[in-house]
Structure formats: structure tokens, C-alpha cells
Scaffold this active site. Sequence first.
Site, PDB file in Angstrom:
ATOM      1  N   PHE A 140       0.852  -1.188   0.000  1.00 43.73           N
ATOM      2  CA  PHE A 140       0.000   0.000   0.000  1.00 43.73           C
ATOM      3  C   PHE A 140       0.886   1.236   0.000  1.00 43.73           C
ATOM      4  O   PHE A 140       1.748   1.383   0.863  1.00 43.73           O
ATOM      5  CB  PHE A 140      -0.929   0.029   1.217  1.00 43.73           C
ATOM      6  CG  PHE A 140      -1.900   1.177   1.150  1.00 43.73           C
ATOM      7  CD1 PHE A 140      -3.047   1.098   0.371  1.00 43.73           C
ATOM      8  CD2 PHE A 140      -1.647   2.364   1.833  1.00 43.73           C
ATOM      9  CE1 PHE A 140      -3.930   2.168   0.278  1.00 43.73           C
ATOM     10  CE2 PHE A 140      -2.529   3.431   1.746  1.00 43.73           C
ATOM     11  CZ  PHE A 140      -3.669   3.341   0.964  1.00 43.73           C
ATOM     12  N   ASP A 225       9.115   2.856   1.817  1.00 53.10           N
ATOM     13  CA  ASP A 225       7.899   3.556   2.229  1.00 53.10           C
ATOM     14  C   ASP A 225       7.733   3.336   3.725  1.00 53.10           C
ATOM     15  O   ASP A 225       7.277   2.273   4.170  1.00 53.10           O
ATOM     16  CB  ASP A 225       6.702   3.018   1.439  1.00 53.10           C
ATOM     17  CG  ASP A 225       5.398   3.677   1.862  1.00 53.10           C
ATOM     18  OD1 ASP A 225       5.375   4.370   2.896  1.00 53.10           O
ATOM     19  OD2 ASP A 225       4.383   3.473   1.155  1.00 53.10           O
ATOM     20  N   LYS A 254       2.255   9.813   8.245  1.00 54.68           N
ATOM     21  CA  LYS A 254       1.417   9.458   9.394  1.00 54.68           C
ATOM     22  C   LYS A 254       1.836  10.065  10.750  1.00 54.68           C
ATOM     23  O   LYS A 254       1.317  11.094  11.126  1.00 54.68           O
ATOM     24  CB  LYS A 254       1.276   7.946   9.486  1.00 54.68           C
ATOM     25  CG  LYS A 254       0.389   7.376   8.360  1.00 54.68           C
ATOM     26  CD  LYS A 254      -0.115   5.981   8.643  1.00 54.68           C
ATOM     27  CE  LYS A 254      -1.246   5.569   7.734  1.00 54.68           C
ATOM     28  NZ  LYS A 254      -0.859   5.024   6.428  1.00 54.68           N
TER      29      LYS A 254
HETATM   30  C1  LIG Z   1      -1.067   5.262   5.020  1.00 54.68           C
HETATM   31  C2  LIG Z   1       0.004   4.859   4.091  1.00 54.68           C
HETATM   32  C3  LIG Z   1       0.229   5.558   2.881  1.00 54.68           C
HETATM   33  C4  LIG Z   1      -0.663   6.687   2.434  1.00 54.68           C
HETATM   34  O1  LIG Z   1      -0.622   7.781   3.289  1.00 54.68           O
HETATM   35  P1  LIG Z   1      -1.749   8.927   3.150  1.00 54.68           P
HETATM   36  O2  LIG Z   1      -1.330   9.943   4.160  1.00 54.68           O
HETATM   37  O3  LIG Z   1      -3.052   8.272   3.443  1.00 54.68           O
HETATM   38  O4  LIG Z   1      -1.687   9.432   1.762  1.00 54.68           O
HETATM   39  C5  LIG Z   1       1.301   5.183   2.108  1.00 54.68           C
HETATM   40  N1  LIG Z   1       2.108   4.165   2.462  1.00 54.68           N
HETATM   41  C6  LIG Z   1       1.921   3.471   3.594  1.00 54.68           C
HETATM   42  C7  LIG Z   1       2.877   2.379   3.946  1.00 54.68           C
HETATM   43  C8  LIG Z   1       0.865   3.783   4.440  1.00 54.68           C
HETATM   44  O5  LIG Z   1       0.666   3.074   5.552  1.00 54.68           O
END
Ligand SMILES: *Cc1c(COP(=O)(O)O)cnc(C)c1O
Length: 404
Positions: A140, A225, A254
Site C-alpha cells: 500500500f 515507504d 502518518k
Molecule cells: C497510510 C500509508 C500511505 C498513504 O498515506 P496517506 O497519508 O493516506 O496518503 C502510504 N504508504 C503506507 C505504507 C501507508 O501506511
Amino acid sequence: MEQPISVTRSNFNDWMVPVFAPANFIPVRGEGSRIWDQENKEYIDFAGGIAVNALGHAHPVAVNALTEQATKLWHVGNGYTNEPVLRLAKQLTENTFADKVFFCNSGAEANEAALKLARKVGLDSGVAGKSGIVAFNNAFHGRTLFTVSAGGQPKYSQDFAPLPNGINHVAFNDLEAAKAAINEQTCAVIVEPIQGEGGVIPADIEFLKGLRALCDEFGALLIFDEVQTGVGRTGSLYAYMNSGVTPDILTTAKALGGGFPVGAMLTTDKFAPHFSVGTHGTTYGGNPLASAVAGAVFEFINTPEVLEGVKHRHQYFLDALNTLNAEYQVFDEIRGQGLLIGCVLKAEYAGKAKDITTWAGEEGLLALIAGPNVVRFTPSLIIPEQDIDEGIARLKRALAKLAK
Ligand SMILES: *Cc1c(COP(=O)(O)O)cnc(C)c1O
């Protein structure tokens, strides 16, 4: 002063684009790891706003940073720089592998910047067609068209075709599959050190080391990420520090603002100059208000006490969850690092994670899912032990409903 407009949960269905299905109560106030709804019912917060509220709710450090900055300067736009953003950049570069930072407002935007930078580095290399991106099944990376295409859950992207091309997905933790996909035309490999939304699945260290070696061999950028794993979530400042593998680009969001929207892409002096004035940009990114809060949150978290506290709480959670599981036998596996914990349901309870979080809400506990079969906990990094105990007691009542 006039009374505020009175609203109820059913108004969500009246006025909101239906991309979410929120719980049937509305939180109105929070303090530490407890929140209260419109009826003044109390909840223990094991969700932390999806790994965001690293200091819980209304922590004085964040409140003070926000209110102090609020009386000074909110926004100037990137035609001017500002003091809070430079301080935050100094903190991030001094405490990580990175030399340079690009600020934005979310995880998706941080990954969007990372993927665009990697494409630009690929272009500048002069190698024909060096634009391929290798990503992983079940990953994700956010909801922009580029990041949702890099994500490994086709159900989130397929309705929006035509999608950006040149993205190749292979099995997570399968180094042979990655080896077969990475070549001279690859400009980047993007990976989560722990797949969060995908089910709290840690990457094997040998897998990450192998990706690093393949990226070096083929001149591709390794992007971590760390939107979910960053800023102390795993008990280290960033999860890459647990693996001994250093990426070329790291994305963080986050928990970075502790509840104030902010994201960042970190990279090195080697790659940052491939972006020049005008190649990429943002209106709000690096906004003084967001940066001031993030700076204060970052300073608070990046101490041995807080980071060690996360590791201690991990063990405390695990002991409590294992005790519960010995009684109810609902979880096959409890996994994750620090305060990113996933409880995998046994096959006989497959698909029941959402029901568990609904029952947890009834019992006064906020919890998350990570796919249909995993219950996920991402509480405040400083959640008190007595709140963990109370939350586990409420979880126990929710699990009793499942076992029935
Ligand atoms: C939540 C998340 C995203 C997206 O972040 P947003 O602030 O919702 O755009 C991307 N990568 C990972 C691993 C995430 O947990």
C-alpha cells in the site's frame, strides 16, 4: 456565540462522498489514549488515528507547538522559506541517512514525489527506457493514481484505468521473483519494511538486503515507504535502522505530525539535485504550522526513553494478547514490531476482523483491521500501561462475542 450546527452520524450518509464507512459514534474529544464520543462514552484508543497520533490526543508538547506557531505565522507559500520547516529539515537530516528533504502533506504525496524523482534519475542516467518500477503484491502506497498503481492491491486501482504503466508487481519477501523483475530498465524498487495495510507483514532482512544489492547492481533507487513504520513506530526512529539496509529515498508521514497533516520525502545529495526549481512542487508542503508541530513531536519521540518505551510496550502488548489468545484461541499468529501489531485470525474466523473492531467499539475500544483477517493495533507510542490493561479487558469482551 451562536450554537454550533448540530450533527449526527446519519448526516455522514447525507452529505459525505461514501468512500468510508465510519463507526456509528462520533468522537468529540481526546486526552492521552482515551477519547469520548457525543454521548460522553469513553474509549481506549488502540488505533491512534491509523498510526498517526504518536503522542496520543492533546499532548501538551504538540498543543504548545501548534498554539505558539498559530499566533505567529500559518502559511507563506514556497516562494519564501520559513524557520519551522528549516528546523524540521535539520532534525530529519541529522538523524537519518538523508541529506535533503522535500515536504508535502500526506503519505501518498511523499511516495508520489519519490516515484517521480526515481523516474527523473532514470531519465537523466541516459539509459534508454530506464523508467521501470518494481513494487510488491499486497503493498500500500497511497491513493493518487501513481501510488495506487504502485500499490499491490488491484481492487484499489483497476477502476481507474488507464493507469500509469511501467510498474511491475512481484511477490513480497520473494527475492528470486524480485531478481527476475529487476534489470537495467528499472529506475526504482519501492517497498514497505513492514507491509502495514497489507496485513502487518514484516519484510525479511535477507529480502531487504537482496533488494539493496540488486538496486546497486542495476543502478535503481531503493525506496522505503516508511509512512506507517516511521517516527518511532517500531521502536527505532525509522524501521530501516532495524535492518541495516539503507534506502536511497525514504518516505514518512502518518506519525510525523502527531495528528497534524504532514509528509516528507528524504533522500541524499546524490539524488536530490535531479529535481530542480519547478520540476516538482506543492502549495502547502513545508507549511510553518505543520512543520512546527512535526518538529516538536519529532524531538519528543527521538529519545532513548520514548523509543525504548515502544519496545517495552510491544512486549507488554504481546504478553497480554498471548494470554487472551490462550483462553479464546482466535489468533493464528501475533506479529509486527514495536507498536505496529497484527493479530492474524485463525482460518475458522476468516473475514471476521471487521466484526471484531465493531464489537470492540461497543465495548469502548478503538482498533483497526489490516485486511479482512488481521486485527491491527497502532496506539500512541506513550500509551500508559493501565490503558493497555483496560483496552485488553475490553478486547477480551469483544473476542468473547466472536468465540460464541
Ligand atoms: C497510510 C500509508 C500511505 C498513504 O498515506 P496517506 O497519508 O493516506 O496518503 C502510504 N504508504 C503506507 C505504507 C501507508 O501506511
